[in-house]
Design a protein around this motif. Structure first.
Motif, short mmCIF file in Angstrom:
data_model
loop_
_atom_site.label_atom_id
_atom_site.label_comp_id
_atom_site.label_asym_id
_atom_site.label_seq_id
_atom_site.Cartn_x
_atom_site.Cartn_y
_atom_site.Cartn_z
N ASP A 1 4.55 49.76 -57.69
CA ASP A 1 4.87 50.11 -59.07
C ASP A 1 6.13 50.98 -59.07
O ASP A 1 6.12 52.11 -58.56
CB ASP A 1 3.69 50.86 -59.70
CG ASP A 1 3.89 51.12 -61.19
OD1 ASP A 1 4.97 51.62 -61.57
OD2 ASP A 1 2.97 50.82 -61.97
N ALA B 1 7.74 52.68 -61.34
CA ALA B 1 7.69 53.97 -62.03
C ALA B 1 6.93 55.00 -61.19
O ALA B 1 7.38 56.15 -61.04
CB ALA B 1 7.03 53.80 -63.40
N LYS C 1 9.04 55.94 -58.13
CA LYS C 1 10.12 56.86 -58.48
C LYS C 1 9.58 58.26 -58.71
O LYS C 1 10.18 59.26 -58.25
CB LYS C 1 10.84 56.35 -59.74
CG LYS C 1 12.08 57.16 -60.10
CD LYS C 1 13.16 57.00 -59.05
CE LYS C 1 14.45 57.68 -59.45
NZ LYS C 1 15.49 57.59 -58.40
#
Length: 444
Positions: free
Chosen positions: A12, A14, A17
């Motif tokens: 994933d 997001a 990050k």
């Protein structure tokens, strides 16, 4: 090859990050990957101190990645991130050697704390390894008896030569310790791969040892690297080799002669550079004469052998071994080092230790926890009630009772009188089944 503190794998974008930013803000260098395959490829050019991985990944999942990473480096901590529905999988991963897991969603502070803890563990492991290297080859072989001095001398002489070695000795006498000492002193950079031949079911033995190609048999969905191939550049330790099925002994003999291995379902010979150290608790020559072990493999293995004596034949080493094991147990259980009296040592020295060093280590663990050593009198023993050991025990108990009475049941004051650490006195109270409060009531 460069070092890199943290490898992070999360599909994933997001979440990846966010984790990457949280670690970077905490001054923890991190390198992020979208799948396990990219992480494994990066191991060729960088060495992580820690891997943080999601359990659910495209391609290889986190559990599969964990197994492959442990083959690459068994000391590498792996921290798993898991959704609520994957906790059972994460628990299974913990059983297989994962360092810890954190459940999503989690605050960034939780991730940073878990990563720092794992990095501290990794640093301690490296420090311990460096200390062992400074101690020199064979230092883990404890004992000053003539037999053990000869074993250390053989390890120092034979380890750098690369010759295959057969270790003979009873169960629990330290054959794997000697095998690891040989590997550590050999200068070989590959892994130390240990297999207990007696613990592997015959149905999986061949695949485990030699590996297989995808489709080689029912259930073989993908290629598997066998233990022999995994030990390339290092040492393969085959414990209880007398338990190896006869039909596989032929294949092992071929590997030793040609230094190549063929996976199940393949006709391609793969060169391997691994040193074999085998161990047996039975006389392989007698077994080969009885048709229970292949004679040709026996003679191939028996070029160089090391005979380990049972503990009962080197009783002068018991004090050294017990002292080391008690120190190790104190560190492991985070307790003060347990004391041993001359009476304790006399009792341990008189014991026959049918389980050898392994049994002694278990006794040390119990003693470090303040428990009785649990040693039973040997069958047929005729130790009188007034033996020296029992007289010493009785005298010690009486001295403790007297000190507790004088101290009104106060353990700290009694320990001062006896000039013992308070923890040691508590351990002795447990061993003698004494309760401090009973003496407080008597004193009143």
């Amino acid at each position: 090859m460069a070092d890199f503190p943290v490898f992070l794998v999360e599909d994933d974008a997001a979440v990846r990050k966010g984790c990457e930013q949280a670690l970077s803000i905490a001054d923890i260098p991190v390198r992020a990957f979208a799948d396990a395959e990219k992480l494994l490829a990066a191991l060729a050019t960088a060495t992580p101190a820690l891997v943080v991985s999601d359990v659910r990944l495209p391609g290889r999942d986190g559990l599969t990645l964990l197994r492959e990473l442990r083959q690459h480096d068994r000391e590498l901590p792996v921290l798993l991130m898991t959704g609520h529905g994957d906790v059972a999988m994460a628990v299974e991963a913990m059983r297989e050697g994962a360092y810890d897991f954190i459940e999503k969603p989690f605050p960034s502070e939780r991730l940073v704390a878990a990563v720092r803890s794992a990095l501290e563990k990794r640093a301690l492991l490296r420090e311990n390894r460096q200390l062992k290297e400074r101690l020199g080859s064979g230092s883990q072989i404890i004992g000053q008896s003539p037999a053990m001095q000869q074993v250390r001398q053989l390890v120092g002489t034979l380890a750098p030569t690369g010759v295959d070695i057969l270790i003979n000795g009873e169960t629990g006498c330290g054959k794997e310790v000697v095998a690891r000492a040989i590997h550590d002193a050999s200068g070989r950079r590959g892994p130390f791969v240990a297999i207990n031949c007696g613990a592997l079911p015959e149905t999986v033995f061949e695949s485990e040892l030699f590996g297989h190609e995808a489709g080689a048999f029912t259930g073989a969905g993908k290629r598997r690297i066998g233990r022999i191939e995994h030990a390339n550049g290092g040492t393969l330790f085959l414990d209880e080799i007398e338990s190896m099925p006869l039909n596989l002994q032929v294949k092992l003999l071929r590997v030793l002669q040609e230094r190549s291995v063929e996976r199940l379902g393949s006709n391609t010979a793969i060169p391997v550079d691994c040193r074999l150290v085998a161990a047996s608790k039975t006389d392989l020559k007698t077994a080969s004469t009885a048709g229970q072990f292949r004679a040709d493999l026996y003679y191939r293995l028996n070029v160089v052998s090391i005979d380990l004596p049972p503990l009962r034949q080197r009783r002068e080493d018991i004090a050294l071994l017990m002292a080391q094991f008690l120190q190790d147990a104190a560190t492991r259980y985070q307790r003060p080092a347990a004391a041993m009296t001359p009476a304790d040592l006399a009792r341990w020295t008189a014991h026959d230790w049918p389980g050898n060093v392994r049994e002694l280590k278990n006794v040390a663990d119990r003693w470090a926890l303040g428990l009785p050593d649990g040693l039973a009198q040997p069958a047929g023993a005729t130790q009188p009630a007034g033996s020296l050991a029992e007289q010493v025990e009785a005298a010690e108990k009486a001295a403790i009772e007297k000190a507790l009475l004088a101290a009104d049941g106060n353990v700290a004051r009694a320990a001062e009188t006896l000039k013992l650490p308070k923890k040691t006195l508590y351990d002795k109270l447990t061993r003698h089944a004494l309760v401090a409060e009973d003496f407080r009531r008597q004193a009143q």
